[in-house]
Every structure is written in structure tokens, then in C-alpha cells.
Scaffold this motif. Structure first.
Motif, PDB file in Angstrom:
ATOM      1  N   ALA A 138      10.121  -4.868  -1.106  1.00  0.00           N
ATOM      2  CA  ALA A 138      10.643  -4.125   0.039  1.00  0.00           C
ATOM      3  C   ALA A 138      10.513  -2.629  -0.252  1.00  0.00           C
ATOM      4  CB  ALA A 138      12.098  -4.519   0.292  1.00  0.00           C
ATOM      5  N   VAL A 139      10.853  -1.806   0.725  1.00  0.00           N
ATOM      6  CA  VAL A 139      10.666  -0.370   0.587  1.00  0.00           C
ATOM      7  C   VAL A 139      11.873   0.379   1.130  1.00  0.00           C
ATOM      8  CG1 VAL A 139       9.421  -0.125   2.775  1.00  0.00           C
ATOM      9  CG2 VAL A 139       8.992   1.497   0.950  1.00  0.00           C
ATOM     10  N   TYR A 140      12.128   1.543   0.533  1.00  0.00           N
ATOM     11  CA  TYR A 140      13.180   2.448   0.979  1.00  0.00           C
ATOM     12  C   TYR A 140      12.506   3.687   1.567  1.00  0.00           C
ATOM     13  CZ  TYR A 140      16.946   5.948   0.561  1.00  0.00           C
ATOM     14  OH  TYR A 140      17.861   6.947   0.801  1.00  0.00           O
ATOM     15  N   PHE A 141      12.714   3.893   2.856  1.00  0.00           N
ATOM     16  CA  PHE A 141      12.211   5.085   3.527  1.00  0.00           C
ATOM     17  C   PHE A 141      13.326   6.124   3.598  1.00  0.00           C
ATOM     18  CE2 PHE A 141       9.636   1.761   5.770  1.00  0.00           C
ATOM     19  CZ  PHE A 141       8.372   2.211   5.409  1.00  0.00           C
ATOM     20  N   CYS A 142      12.950   7.371   3.445  1.00  0.00           N
ATOM     21  CA  CYS A 142      13.904   8.465   3.588  1.00  0.00           C
ATOM     22  C   CYS A 142      13.608   9.202   4.884  1.00  0.00           C
ATOM     23  CB  CYS A 142      13.777   9.449   2.432  1.00  0.00           C
ATOM     24  SG  CYS A 142      14.096   8.694   0.827  1.00  0.00           S
ATOM     25  N   ALA A 143      14.665   9.440   5.656  1.00  0.00           N
ATOM     26  CA  ALA A 143      14.565  10.296   6.826  1.00  0.00           C
ATOM     27  C   ALA A 143      15.209  11.621   6.436  1.00  0.00           C
ATOM     28  CB  ALA A 143      15.281   9.666   8.020  1.00  0.00           C
TER      29      ALA A 143
ATOM     30  N   GLU B 107       0.799  -1.223   0.000  1.00  0.00           N
ATOM     31  CA  GLU B 107       0.000   0.000   0.000  1.00  0.00           C
ATOM     32  C   GLU B 107       0.833   1.276   0.000  1.00  0.00           C
ATOM     33  OE1 GLU B 107      -2.598  -0.495   3.364  1.00  0.00           O
ATOM     34  OE2 GLU B 107      -3.952  -1.819   2.256  1.00  0.00           O
ATOM     35  N   LEU B 108       2.106   1.180   0.339  1.00  0.00           N
ATOM     36  CA  LEU B 108       2.957   2.365   0.387  1.00  0.00           C
ATOM     37  C   LEU B 108       3.317   2.832  -1.021  1.00  0.00           C
ATOM     38  CD1 LEU B 108       5.314   1.374   3.326  1.00  0.00           C
ATOM     39  CD2 LEU B 108       3.556   3.164   3.334  1.00  0.00           C
ATOM     40  N   LYS B 109       3.240   4.125  -1.213  1.00  0.00           N
ATOM     41  CA  LYS B 109       3.573   4.732  -2.500  1.00  0.00           C
ATOM     42  C   LYS B 109       4.638   5.805  -2.293  1.00  0.00           C
ATOM     43  CE  LYS B 109       0.327   2.415  -4.531  1.00  0.00           C
ATOM     44  NZ  LYS B 109       0.711   1.037  -4.502  1.00  0.00           N
ATOM     45  N   CYS B 110       5.453   5.975  -3.307  1.00  0.00           N
ATOM     46  CA  CYS B 110       6.501   6.983  -3.256  1.00  0.00           C
ATOM     47  C   CYS B 110       5.897   8.332  -2.866  1.00  0.00           C
ATOM     48  CB  CYS B 110       7.178   7.078  -4.620  1.00  0.00           C
ATOM     49  SG  CYS B 110       8.533   8.244  -4.667  1.00  0.00           S
TER      50      CYS B 110
ATOM     51  N   CYS C 113       9.280   9.477   8.515  1.00  0.00           N
ATOM     52  CA  CYS C 113      10.012   9.233   7.278  1.00  0.00           C
ATOM     53  C   CYS C 113       9.064   9.358   6.084  1.00  0.00           C
ATOM     54  CB  CYS C 113      10.720   7.890   7.299  1.00  0.00           C
ATOM     55  SG  CYS C 113       9.705   6.477   7.714  1.00  0.00           S
ATOM     56  N   ILE C 114       9.648   9.287   4.909  1.00  0.00           N
ATOM     57  CA  ILE C 114       8.913   9.412   3.652  1.00  0.00           C
ATOM     58  C   ILE C 114       9.280   8.215   2.791  1.00  0.00           C
ATOM     59  CG2 ILE C 114       8.614  10.823   1.564  1.00  0.00           C
ATOM     60  CD1 ILE C 114       9.630  13.219   3.315  1.00  0.00           C
ATOM     61  N   VAL C 115       8.320   7.659   2.069  1.00  0.00           N
ATOM     62  CA  VAL C 115       8.632   6.569   1.154  1.00  0.00           C
ATOM     63  C   VAL C 115       9.410   7.159  -0.022  1.00  0.00           C
ATOM     64  CG1 VAL C 115       7.728   4.769  -0.360  1.00  0.00           C
ATOM     65  CG2 VAL C 115       6.600   5.250   1.828  1.00  0.00           C
ATOM     66  N   GLY C 116      10.663   6.760  -0.141  1.00  0.00           N
ATOM     67  CA  GLY C 116      11.528   7.242  -1.219  1.00  0.00           C
ATOM     68  C   GLY C 116      11.430   6.379  -2.459  1.00  0.00           C
TER      69      GLY C 116
END
Length: 178
Positions: A119-124, A17-20, A162-165
Motif C-alpha cells: 500500500a502507499v501513503y500519499f501526502c497532501a 511503480e510509485l516511489k517516495c 499529492c506526493i508519495v510520502g
């Protein structure tokens, strides 16, 4: 603005469900790890040995927290540049890591590994280490104490911002949108 609150560990549904560009608040346990810990993890796994911690299904935060101040769990805990982990990240994602947190762009191999492993990359946010540290409510040294700021810790976090990168679909990258 819609902010998604997620309790860790991540589920497949969370990840799907996570989107950039989604803003996210994570609560639960995350692990820390930077270059030297990543290198050791990969070397150990390539030798067929067990890691000192099971990182499958977990989130790894690329951080080297500043020294702890009196009355605090950690000092400033801002993200480290993710590019330095790119030589190791695809291998660890293939092993079962479900998300990583850092800052900056990722290479093509890492993006492919995110998609391949759902998998997902989160940006802090870089420069927000003091604010991020407020979301760390507990910590435990797990391994590699001799690495100092690169030791692996388990952080208990509450509303870690954080933000989904890069999402698990790989067709978006927040740094390419800027």
C-alpha cells in the motif's frame, strides 16, 4: 518535473511503480475518514460485522472539510495530521485499504503495514485546503453523519494533488529526507 496521473482505483502496478517523492494527480473516487470513523471501522470489523462501506482496495483521505460555501462542493479540504490515525491504520491496511492521504510522519507499525500490504501513503500539502477543494468535483455522505466533519464521504476527485510520502517498499520516507 514529472507528475504521474493516476485513475482510481489503484492497481498493483500503480502502487509498485510509485516511489517516495513522486508527485501525483489522482482522479476517481476516494473516501474520507478521520479518528472517530477509523475507530468505528476497527470496532465493527473486530466484532466480525460488515462495514457500511467496502473500503477494501480504496483510498482514505484524512480530512475534515470546512463547511461548504455557495457554489462549491466542499469548503477548504486540507489534510489532517496522520499520526492520529496510526493506532487504526495498520488494521485497516491489513483489511485491504490500498492508500491513505494525510500529512506528517507515520509510526513504524504503519510503515510496516504499508509494506506488508503493498500500500502507499500519499501526502497532501497542509495549508492548501482551498486549492485541494478545487479538485473535489462531487461528494456523497456515506455514513456517520452524526460525526459532523468526521463523517465518511465519498469524494469524486479530478487531479487531486499529492506526493508519495511512503512507498510500498518502505525503504523511503519523505519526512526523513527533509
Amino acid at each position: 518535473m514529472n507528475v504521474k496521473k493516476i485513475n482510481l482505483p489503484l492497481t498493483e502496478k500503480n502502487i509498485e511503480e510509485l516511489k517516495c517523492g513522486d508527485m501525483v494527480l489522482l482522479s476517481g473516487e476516494i473516501y474520507t475518514g478521520r479518528d472517530m470513523a477509523h475507530k468505528r471501522f476497527c470496532e465493527i470489523l473486530k466484532c466480525g460485522e460488515e462495514l457500511p462501506v467496502d473500503i477494501r482496495g480504496q483510498v482514505i483521505y484524512y480530512v475534515g472539510a470546512a463547511p461548504q460555501r455557495p457554489g462549491r462542493i466542499v469548503g477548504a479540504a486540507g489534510p489532517t495530521s496522520s499520526k492520529r490515525m496510526d493506532p487504526f491504520t495498520p488494521f485497516l491496511l491489513d483489511y485491504g485499504v490500498k492508500a491513505v492521504i494525510g500529512k506528517g510522519m507515520r509510526d513504524d507499525e504503519t510503515i510496516k503495514a504499508l509494506v506488508r500490504n503493498k500500500a502507499v501513503y500519499f501526502c497532501a500539502v497542509g495549508g492548501a485546503g482551498a486549492l485541494i477543494a478545487e479538485s473535489i468535483v462531487d461528494k456523497e455522505l456515506i455514513c456517520y453523519e452524526e460525526l459532523g466533519t468526521e463523517a465518511v464521504y465519498r469524494y469524486k476527485v479530478k487531479d487531486f494533488p499529492c506526493i508519495v510520502g511512503i512507498d510500498c517498499h518502505g525503504n523511503t520516507n519523505i519526512y526523513k529526507k527533509i
